[in-house]
Design a protein around this motif. Sequence first.
Motif, mmCIF file in Angstrom:
data_model
loop_
_atom_site.group_PDB
_atom_site.id
_atom_site.type_symbol
_atom_site.label_atom_id
_atom_site.label_comp_id
_atom_site.label_asym_id
_atom_site.label_seq_id
_atom_site.Cartn_x
_atom_site.Cartn_y
_atom_site.Cartn_z
ATOM 1 N N VAL A 134 1.053 -1.376 0.007
ATOM 2 C CA VAL A 134 -0.007 0.083 -0.116
ATOM 3 C C VAL A 134 1.011 1.175 -0.001
ATOM 4 O O VAL A 134 0.621 2.297 -0.636
ATOM 5 C CB VAL A 134 -0.859 0.102 1.252
ATOM 6 N N ILE A 135 2.026 1.176 0.844
ATOM 7 C CA ILE A 135 2.802 2.397 0.891
ATOM 8 C C ILE A 135 3.381 2.711 -0.340
ATOM 9 O O ILE A 135 3.458 3.968 -0.830
ATOM 10 C CB ILE A 135 3.895 2.156 1.875
ATOM 11 N N VAL A 136 3.956 1.710 -1.164
ATOM 12 C CA VAL A 136 4.672 1.744 -2.473
ATOM 13 C C VAL A 136 3.713 2.162 -3.419
ATOM 14 O O VAL A 136 3.804 3.299 -4.301
ATOM 15 C CB VAL A 136 5.398 0.464 -2.699
ATOM 16 N N ALA A 137 2.485 1.419 -3.610
ATOM 17 C CA ALA A 137 1.533 1.848 -4.437
ATOM 18 C C ALA A 137 0.996 3.243 -4.557
ATOM 19 O O ALA A 137 0.840 3.979 -5.452
ATOM 20 C CB ALA A 137 0.405 0.971 -4.504
ATOM 21 N N LEU A 138 0.777 3.805 -3.394
ATOM 22 C CA LEU A 138 0.062 5.031 -3.170
ATOM 23 C C LEU A 138 1.066 5.983 -3.329
ATOM 24 O O LEU A 138 0.799 7.023 -4.090
ATOM 25 C CB LEU A 138 -0.431 5.277 -1.547
ATOM 26 N N ALA A 139 2.266 5.872 -2.895
ATOM 27 C CA ALA A 139 3.463 6.704 -2.982
ATOM 28 C C ALA A 139 3.799 7.034 -4.596
ATOM 29 O O ALA A 139 3.775 8.271 -5.227
ATOM 30 C CB ALA A 139 4.705 6.333 -2.476
ATOM 31 N N PHE A 140 3.705 5.865 -5.450
ATOM 32 C CA PHE A 140 3.969 6.028 -6.800
ATOM 33 C C PHE A 140 2.556 6.735 -7.599
ATOM 34 O O PHE A 140 2.841 7.424 -8.442
ATOM 35 C CB PHE A 140 4.069 4.337 -7.147
ATOM 36 N N LEU A 141 1.345 6.214 -6.988
ATOM 37 C CA LEU A 141 0.430 6.762 -7.665
ATOM 38 C C LEU A 141 0.243 8.487 -7.562
ATOM 39 O O LEU A 141 0.114 9.146 -8.413
ATOM 40 C CB LEU A 141 -0.902 6.554 -6.946
ATOM 41 N N ILE A 142 0.734 8.918 -6.403
ATOM 42 C CA ILE A 142 0.721 10.305 -6.303
ATOM 43 C C ILE A 142 1.768 10.927 -7.086
ATOM 44 O O ILE A 142 1.730 12.087 -7.427
ATOM 45 C CB ILE A 142 0.704 10.736 -4.862
ATOM 46 N N PHE A 143 2.956 10.304 -6.823
ATOM 47 C CA PHE A 143 4.285 10.690 -7.579
ATOM 48 C C PHE A 143 4.040 10.898 -9.177
ATOM 49 O O PHE A 143 4.738 11.473 -9.893
ATOM 50 C CB PHE A 143 5.544 10.384 -7.106
ATOM 51 N N SER A 144 3.315 9.987 -9.683
ATOM 52 C CA SER A 144 3.406 9.444 -11.133
ATOM 53 C C SER A 144 2.913 10.773 -11.951
ATOM 54 O O SER A 144 3.570 10.673 -13.274
ATOM 55 C CB SER A 144 2.267 8.421 -11.326
#
Length: 430
Positions: A134-144
Amino acid sequence: TTLPFGDGETFIRLSSPLLHAGTSFVIFKIGERLYNAPTGAWAAITFATLPSVFFSSGLITTDVPLLFFWSIALYGFHKVLEGQDLKWAAISGAAIGFGLLSKYAMVYFILCAALYLVSTKNRRAILISPSVGVIVALAFLIFSPNIIWNATAGFATFTHTASNANWQGDMFNLDKMIDFIVGQLGVFGPILFIALVVGLLGLVRDKQRNTHDSYEPDRFLLFFTVPILAIAISQAFLSRANANWAATAYVAATPFTITWLARTRLHWLRAASLALHLSLAAFLYTLVAVPGTIESTGMSNSFKRVRGWDMIGDAVLEAEKAGAYTAIMADDRLVTAELLYYARPSNAPITYWDEDLHPAHHYELTIPLHVEQGARVLFVARYPNPQDIFEHFESATPLHEITVITGVDKSRTVYLFELTNYKGRGADGL
């Protein structure tokens, strides 16, 4: 803060002390969670009065939101370690994402977290847990969006960030490494930085204490401190590093250092450090707030870069309104930044002279002078005879100089020219 209050200088800067206050509160929660409430309170007060924090509270820079999101990510990550709570995993991941949007230095958090999990036997399983996913996915989504934009712009900001490392310049500089380390005495405070180093060395030497469960909070905090300092010091030795490049290390370092001072019966140094920092803050704010103090203390040279730009902006605006210019152009990043704020509102767009047509920073990328803007240009030059720029126009006529006094025997001068009929260079209308 500009949305409700407008874009006056005070309200542009207002977000910095508000965000620092938020960071201090989260550091209180970190100290309370890992140690106890008194430690958290001391850590919060100490952080809020660090030299780098009270100085940057008067500026609006990328470090300020970075530290805020870093502290939230750190608190949320520890919550995840204790219970693998998906709610806190989402909060930590979102904070990492917004931290990356603030400044790429947030990537250090990911490195520190990975090092901690790999190096801590009873935490390694968390690496493949849903919480980390969840941490990695959400961080990537916001930074994408940043990644997507870079992919369409030749990875311009990644290239610019890499160029800051300057690994093509003079390498292996012991003097710059020493300068960086000395600079940390100003960033974290001399008493606290020395205490941090001594506390770290003591923990490394005492292997029995290092593995004891009661000292696990120390290990956790140091994993988010030492790697950042090590990378920054190495960068300073290899090429160069600004003192603030290790700023994120002090979010975790503050509660650790406060605890170490109390544990070693040096708790009186907390008060001594606080008194020193408050005295420095009072001195700085007196310099800024009381007219004439900067000159009387002989410190005008330290403030020359930030003084007089409002007068220069007014003078440029007056010159622009006196002629039917199709553009205002500068050839210096600092001048451009100040004109964009102080030369408002202007009838002509403010543009930048891109020397080699390869964007190296924001202004070269977003506001280069285009051919259709070049019929009659008001050129605000940093130097008196930029012939290499003149040759790209049919004519160049000197107008006048603008000189403002920035201190005792200190002044700033820019030179105004009227340039006509830009010939253009390269493709894309430049």
